[in-house]
Design a protein around this motif. Structure first.
Motif, short mmCIF file in Angstrom:
data_model
loop_
_atom_site.label_atom_id
_atom_site.label_comp_id
_atom_site.label_asym_id
_atom_site.label_seq_id
_atom_site.Cartn_x
_atom_site.Cartn_y
_atom_site.Cartn_z
N SER A 279 37.32 -4.24 -11.37
CA SER A 279 35.84 -4.48 -10.44
C SER A 279 35.44 -3.20 -9.84
O SER A 279 34.54 -3.03 -9.78
N SER A 280 36.52 -2.33 -9.52
CA SER A 280 36.08 -1.10 -8.73
C SER A 280 35.61 0.07 -9.85
O SER A 280 35.17 1.15 -9.33
N PHE A 296 38.57 4.32 -22.51
CA PHE A 296 39.16 3.17 -21.66
C PHE A 296 40.84 3.95 -21.52
O PHE A 296 41.41 4.33 -22.28
N LYS A 297 41.04 3.36 -20.22
CA LYS A 297 42.49 3.64 -19.75
C LYS A 297 43.09 2.53 -19.41
O LYS A 297 42.77 1.90 -18.35
N LEU A 298 44.20 2.09 -20.00
CA LEU A 298 45.10 0.84 -19.74
C LEU A 298 46.01 1.29 -18.43
O LEU A 298 46.70 2.28 -18.47
N VAL A 299 45.91 0.45 -17.56
CA VAL A 299 46.90 0.41 -16.22
C VAL A 299 47.46 -0.79 -16.11
O VAL A 299 47.11 -1.95 -16.61
N ASP A 300 48.51 -0.75 -15.17
CA ASP A 300 49.36 -2.05 -14.95
C ASP A 300 48.77 -2.44 -13.52
O ASP A 300 47.91 -1.92 -13.16
N PHE A 301 49.34 -3.64 -13.25
CA PHE A 301 48.94 -4.42 -12.15
C PHE A 301 48.90 -3.63 -10.97
O PHE A 301 48.11 -3.31 -9.87
N GLU A 302 50.13 -2.73 -10.58
CA GLU A 302 50.20 -1.90 -9.60
C GLU A 302 49.37 -0.75 -9.50
O GLU A 302 48.69 -0.30 -8.43
N GLN A 303 49.15 -0.09 -10.64
CA GLN A 303 47.95 0.91 -10.70
C GLN A 303 46.72 0.36 -10.47
O GLN A 303 45.86 1.09 -9.84
N ALA A 304 46.41 -0.73 -10.90
CA ALA A 304 44.97 -1.51 -10.65
C ALA A 304 44.87 -1.67 -9.30
O ALA A 304 43.73 -1.23 -8.57
N ILE A 305 46.01 -2.23 -8.41
CA ILE A 305 45.82 -2.29 -7.01
C ILE A 305 45.58 -0.99 -6.41
O ILE A 305 44.88 -0.91 -5.34
N SER A 306 46.22 -0.06 -6.84
CA SER A 306 46.38 1.64 -6.25
C SER A 306 44.63 1.85 -6.25
O SER A 306 44.22 2.60 -5.64
N LEU A 307 44.21 1.96 -7.78
CA LEU A 307 42.92 2.35 -7.80
C LEU A 307 41.65 1.41 -6.99
O LEU A 307 40.80 1.98 -6.63
N ASN A 308 42.11 0.30 -7.13
CA ASN A 308 41.07 -0.68 -6.04
C ASN A 308 41.01 -0.18 -4.49
O ASN A 308 40.21 0.00 -3.98
N ALA A 310 42.00 2.80 -3.58
CA ALA A 310 41.51 4.00 -3.37
C ALA A 310 39.65 3.96 -3.30
O ALA A 310 39.08 4.78 -2.56
N HIS A 311 39.33 2.89 -4.03
CA HIS A 311 37.75 2.88 -4.22
C HIS A 311 37.38 2.40 -3.05
O HIS A 311 36.26 2.80 -2.27
N GLU A 312 37.85 1.07 -2.35
CA GLU A 312 37.60 0.79 -1.19
C GLU A 312 37.84 1.79 0.15
O GLU A 312 36.87 1.78 1.16
N ARG A 313 38.75 2.73 0.06
CA ARG A 313 38.89 3.85 1.21
C ARG A 313 37.76 4.71 0.77
O ARG A 313 37.13 5.32 1.84
N GLU A 314 37.26 5.29 -0.07
CA GLU A 314 36.15 5.96 -0.51
C GLU A 314 34.75 5.33 0.27
O GLU A 314 33.77 5.87 0.93
N ARG A 315 34.83 3.86 0.09
CA ARG A 315 33.60 3.28 0.49
C ARG A 315 33.44 3.07 1.94
O ARG A 315 32.61 3.36 2.70
N ILE A 316 34.72 3.22 2.68
CA ILE A 316 34.86 3.11 4.12
C ILE A 316 34.57 4.42 4.66
O ILE A 316 33.92 4.58 5.65
#
Length: 329
Positions: A279-280, A296-308, A310-316
């Protein structure tokens, strides 16, 4: 308040969409680049969910009530009284001003945020246009000549009406590479594996995540059609019944060339689901146009959480920057 005097293309009222109704067959809809939309709203003092104008093509609007606006997308091309408006800069408009929205540079859609947000009735909790259902926005349709666009009254105005632009100048998000030709340098998109990904086999797995895909002209707000040099193998794919789908889902049609579902996607589909864009990351696709490339870059669940996260931190951080600006004035 604005009046539409020219409409050559598709102009929509958009917000964050209506994500709670896919189960009833209602598309989420909403802006293609909700990240830029939210940031532009924040800079104007709006709520994140306030509606904006999202335009593809050429439009001319006449101001009939003073207000302020911001071009929310880096590739957006807007002029006020023939003077170019820089994306990320708040501009004050007065009665009689002419706003020209031109085709975006290296993108399809331009987000134009208005102080107070576009005022149209909420339908199922959103003001977004659902063209498939012909509801939301302005009567469920695109802008046309003669339409009057109203905004909600602002409780207070942050901006100096005597200045045509404010001192605030924000670097809005940009998905494309800042170096090199944006039509040659691919945009990296992170995604999680889909239920049918194992059926593409080792060869298909390699092709999906190593090839560079080009956005095709047949793409639209429902789905982006992609094409690479080699099609993915489909002979091992199971016979599929219709199943629930959502924006960001990467499907594999019989021709082996993937499609990515976008905000106006239908609620069900029958193609194999090989991956799902985070979503991010969806805002990056929202800034693209035919001829541009993705990888496309395949990520696992933990990497997805980290990317999301990081995106939220940038927004804040962006929102904090906006607030600091106005507190220091």
């Amino acid at each position: 308040m604005l009046k539409v005097v020219k409409a050559q293309g598709i102009g929509l009222v958009s917000d964050l969409g209506r994500p709670g109704y896919l189960g009833q067959g209602v598309p989420i809809a909403g802006a293609m680049d909700t990240y830029s939309m939210v940031l532009a709203n924040a800079a104007l003092g709006n709520a994140s969910h306030d509606a904006v104008l999202e335009c593809m093509g050429t439009f001319e609007l006449v101001v009939s009530k003073p207000g302020s606006l911001m071009v929310g997308t880096r590739s957006g091309r807007v002029l006020v009284n023939k003077a170019a408006v820089m994306p990320g800069r708040v501009v004050w408009t007065d009665v009689g001003d002419i706003i020209d929205i031109q085709p975006a540079h290296l993108a399809w859609w331009t987000v134009l945020a208005l102080r107070g947000g576009v005022r149209v009735p909420e339908v199922l909790g959103s003001r977004s246009t659902c063209m498939a259902g012909q509801f939301g926005g302005l009567e469920g349709r695109a802008l046309k000549v003669g339409d009057v666009i109203h905004t909600h009254p602002a409780e207070h105005d942050r901006f100096d009406r005597n200045a045509r632009t404010t001192a605030i100048g924000l670097a809005m998000p940009l998905a494309h590479a800042t170096q090199g030709d944006p039509r040659k340098v691919p945009v990296d998109i992170a995604c999680l594996p889909g239920p049918e990904l194992p059926q593409v086999g080792d060869e298909g797995l390699h092709l999906l995540f190593q090839q560079i895909y080009t956005v095709q002209a047949q793409s639209n707000r429902q789905a982006f059609r992609l094409k690479a040099h080699r099609a993915l193998p489909t002979h091992r794919m199971p016979a599929m019944k219709s199943h629930a789908v959502h924006p960001g889902l990467i499907q594999l049609p019989p021709d082996g060339q993937p499609i990515v579902l976008m905000p106006d996607a239908q609620a069900t589909g029958g193609y194999p689901r090989v991956a799902s864009v985070l979503s991010s990351q969806m805002w990056k696709l929202g800034q693209m146009a035919p001829g541009q490339r993705v990888r496309f870059k395949l990520v696992d669940f933990e990497q997805a959480i980290s990317l999301n996260q990081a995106h939220e931190r940038e927004r804040i951080e962006f929102l904090q920057l906006v607030e600091q600006h106005f507190h220091q004035r």
